[in-house]
Design an enzyme around this catalytic site. Structure first.
Site, PDB file in Angstrom:
ATOM      1  N   HIS A  34       0.855  -1.189   0.000  1.00 24.96           N
ATOM      2  CA  HIS A  34       0.000   0.000   0.000  1.00 24.96           C
ATOM      3  C   HIS A  34       0.894   1.242   0.000  1.00 24.96           C
ATOM      4  O   HIS A  34       1.808   1.363   0.824  1.00 24.96           O
ATOM      5  CB  HIS A  34      -0.892  -0.042   1.242  1.00 24.96           C
ATOM      6  CG  HIS A  34      -1.915   1.034   1.314  1.00 24.96           C
ATOM      7  ND1 HIS A  34      -3.111   0.969   0.645  1.00 24.96           N
ATOM      8  CD2 HIS A  34      -1.929   2.215   1.985  1.00 24.96           C
ATOM      9  CE1 HIS A  34      -3.833   2.053   0.905  1.00 24.96           C
ATOM     10  NE2 HIS A  34      -3.119   2.834   1.721  1.00 24.96           N
ATOM     11  N   MET A  38       0.224  11.847  -0.376  1.00 27.79           N
ATOM     12  CA  MET A  38      -0.441  12.990   0.288  1.00 27.79           C
ATOM     13  C   MET A  38       0.128  14.288  -0.279  1.00 27.79           C
ATOM     14  O   MET A  38       1.342  14.390  -0.469  1.00 27.79           O
ATOM     15  CB  MET A  38      -0.163  12.944   1.788  1.00 27.79           C
ATOM     16  CG  MET A  38      -0.563  11.635   2.441  1.00 27.79           C
ATOM     17  SD  MET A  38      -0.105  11.647   4.180  1.00 27.79           S
ATOM     18  CE  MET A  38      -0.573   9.968   4.641  1.00 27.79           C
ATOM     19  N   GLY A 143      -4.092  11.132   6.460  1.00 31.43           N
ATOM     20  CA  GLY A 143      -3.031  12.130   6.606  1.00 31.43           C
ATOM     21  C   GLY A 143      -1.846  11.633   7.422  1.00 31.43           C
ATOM     22  O   GLY A 143      -0.729  12.083   7.221  1.00 31.43           O
ATOM     23  N   PHE A 144      -2.108  10.683   8.307  1.00 31.37           N
ATOM     24  CA  PHE A 144      -1.032  10.223   9.187  1.00 31.37           C
ATOM     25  C   PHE A 144      -1.186   8.739   9.504  1.00 31.37           C
ATOM     26  O   PHE A 144      -2.319   8.258   9.654  1.00 31.37           O
ATOM     27  CB  PHE A 144      -1.057  10.995  10.524  1.00 31.37           C
ATOM     28  CG  PHE A 144      -0.907  12.478  10.329  1.00 31.37           C
ATOM     29  CD1 PHE A 144       0.342  13.069  10.279  1.00 31.37           C
ATOM     30  CD2 PHE A 144      -2.037  13.278  10.149  1.00 31.37           C
ATOM     31  CE1 PHE A 144       0.481  14.436  10.067  1.00 31.37           C
ATOM     32  CE2 PHE A 144      -1.910  14.643   9.937  1.00 31.37           C
ATOM     33  CZ  PHE A 144      -0.653  15.226   9.899  1.00 31.37           C
ATOM     34  N   GLY A 145      -0.062   8.064   9.621  1.00 31.80           N
ATOM     35  CA  GLY A 145      -0.084   6.690  10.107  1.00 31.80           C
ATOM     36  C   GLY A 145      -0.121   6.712  11.631  1.00 31.80           C
ATOM     37  O   GLY A 145       0.011   7.775  12.258  1.00 31.80           O
ATOM     38  N   GLY A 146      -0.330   5.553  12.208  1.00 31.64           N
ATOM     39  CA  GLY A 146      -0.218   5.416  13.659  1.00 31.64           C
ATOM     40  C   GLY A 146      -1.376   5.971  14.462  1.00 31.64           C
ATOM     41  O   GLY A 146      -1.242   6.191  15.667  1.00 31.64           O
ATOM     42  N   ASP A 176      -8.350   0.850   5.975  1.00 26.82           N
ATOM     43  CA  ASP A 176      -7.092   1.591   6.021  1.00 26.82           C
ATOM     44  C   ASP A 176      -7.037   2.511   7.239  1.00 26.82           C
ATOM     45  O   ASP A 176      -7.732   3.521   7.285  1.00 26.82           O
ATOM     46  CB  ASP A 176      -6.952   2.404   4.726  1.00 26.82           C
ATOM     47  CG  ASP A 176      -5.575   3.026   4.595  1.00 26.82           C
ATOM     48  OD1 ASP A 176      -4.687   2.683   5.389  1.00 26.82           O
ATOM     49  OD2 ASP A 176      -5.403   3.855   3.679  1.00 26.82           O
ATOM     50  N   GLY A 177      -6.204   2.140   8.193  1.00 28.80           N
ATOM     51  CA  GLY A 177      -5.958   2.997   9.347  1.00 28.80           C
ATOM     52  C   GLY A 177      -6.170   2.290  10.668  1.00 28.80           C
ATOM     53  O   GLY A 177      -7.267   1.805  10.954  1.00 28.80           O
ATOM     54  N   GLY A 178      -5.111   2.178  11.450  1.00 24.27           N
ATOM     55  CA  GLY A 178      -5.227   1.629  12.797  1.00 24.27           C
ATOM     56  C   GLY A 178      -5.545   0.144  12.852  1.00 24.27           C
ATOM     57  O   GLY A 178      -6.019  -0.356  13.874  1.00 24.27           O
ATOM     58  N   GLY A 198       0.103  -0.304   8.654  1.00 21.50           N
ATOM     59  CA  GLY A 198       1.348   0.449   8.618  1.00 21.50           C
ATOM     60  C   GLY A 198       2.164   0.231   9.862  1.00 21.50           C
ATOM     61  O   GLY A 198       3.015  -0.664   9.926  1.00 21.50           O
TER      62      GLY A 198
HETATM   63  C1  DX5 Z   1      -3.443   7.236   6.440  1.00 22.49           C
HETATM   64  C2  DX5 Z   1      -2.959   6.282   5.380  1.00 22.49           C
HETATM   65  C3  DX5 Z   1      -2.823   4.873   5.873  1.00 22.49           C
HETATM   66  C4  DX5 Z   1      -1.728   4.691   6.884  1.00 22.49           C
HETATM   67  C5  DX5 Z   1      -2.024   3.472   7.712  1.00 22.49           C
HETATM   68  O1  DX5 Z   1      -3.680   8.470   5.872  1.00 22.49           O
HETATM   69  O2  DX5 Z   1      -3.860   6.253   4.293  1.00 22.49           O
HETATM   70  O3  DX5 Z   1      -2.613   3.991   4.778  1.00 22.49           O
HETATM   71  O4  DX5 Z   1      -0.472   4.547   6.282  1.00 22.49           O
HETATM   72  O5  DX5 Z   1      -1.116   3.407   8.749  1.00 22.49           O
HETATM   73  P1  DX5 Z   1      -1.490   2.759  10.162  1.00 22.49           P
HETATM   74  O6  DX5 Z   1      -1.765   1.307   9.903  1.00 22.49           O
HETATM   75  O7  DX5 Z   1      -0.257   3.003  10.976  1.00 22.49           O
HETATM   76  O8  DX5 Z   1      -2.696   3.476  10.697  1.00 22.49           O
HETATM   77 ZN    ZN Z   2      -3.691   4.591   2.782  1.00 25.77          ZN
END
Ligand code: DX5
Ligand code: ZN
Length: 218
Positions: A34, A38, A143-146, A176-178, A198
């Site tokens: 993936h 951004m 916008g952000f991982g984690g 997608d996310g968390g 992620g």
């Molecule tokens: C968020 C991204 C996600 C992100 C997921 O804007 O689209 O793809 O990388 O990361 P995690 O799994 O850490 O939430």
């Molecule tokens: Zn994503």
């Protein structure tokens, strides 16, 4: 229930060792990679651009699942396709002419996906669901991982699954996310097909193991 498709998000990788990180994914049971794009406009962050996608593609043995968190995605579809995208997802919130955008992605030979933000109701996809290969359900604000997983996602996935079945459509549902080992099973039970992960993968001591455990969720 089918085996889930696992898509580690390269956003959480060590960019100083990108080749090593991509090779780890190659050696794992992951299905896709993936790739989060951004633009600092659609979302309040920048991630990576075309040269990085090309670098990932050079080493990748798995398909690149490109998630465009950008305004005016139509301008860049051909470039991302050329850079090696297998699938391209655009945000419904960024596409006033979504049907046209989807047709352009398909004409380029890529799989076409639509991503929806946490506040966007799934009903917005009703008139496009039969035309797309993938729905990327955002379970955090993009916008952000984690970030922390938003629990309301389960309800959305159930509704979306019903919509897909009612329409006799074949779109996959991607989360997608968390995503982590706790929410993976309830998400699959609700109807998810693809799990993006992620931080849960890349911050683990043994990412290959974590991917294998996600893959074995049932
Ligand atoms: C968020 C991204 C996600 C992100 C997921 O804007 O689209 O793809 O990388 O990361 P995690 O799994 O850490 O939430
Ligand atoms: Zn994503």
């Amino acid at each position: 229930m089918q085996t889930p498709v696992i898509a580690p998000s390269i956003l959480a990788a060590d960019f100083g060792n990108l080749e090593r990180e991509v090779k780890m994914i190659n050696d794992s049971q992951a299905d896709w990679i993936h790739v989060d794009i951004m633009d600092g406009v659609f979302v309040p962050n920048f991630s990576m651009g075309l040269p990085v996608v090309e670098a990932v593609k050079r080493h990748a043995k798995k398909p690149l699942d490109v998630h465009l968190m950008i305004v005016n995605p139509d301008h860049y579809l051909a470039a991302f396709c050329k850079a090696g995208a297998h699938s391209i997802s655009v945000h419904v919130e960024a596409c006033p002419h979504l049907h046209s955008t989807i047709q352009q992605i398909k004409a380029l030979g890529c799989k076409a996906g639509v991503a929806i933000n946490p506040h966007t109701p799934v009903v917005q996809l009703e008139n496009i669901i039969a035309d797309i290969d993938l729905v990327c359900v955002m379970s955090v604000n993009p916008g952000f991982g984690g970030q922390k997983f938003i629990e309301h996602t389960y309800r959305k996935v159930e509704k979306l699954k019903k919509m897909i079945l009612d329409a006799n459509a074949s779109a996959l549902i991607e989360i997608d996310g968390g995503v982590n080992q706790q929410n993976a099973k309830p998400l699959l039970d609700a109807g998810a097909d693809v799990l993006v992960a992620g931080n849960f993968v890349f911050s683990a001591a043994n990412p290959i193991d974590v991917i294998a455990r996600l893959k074995a969720t049932h």
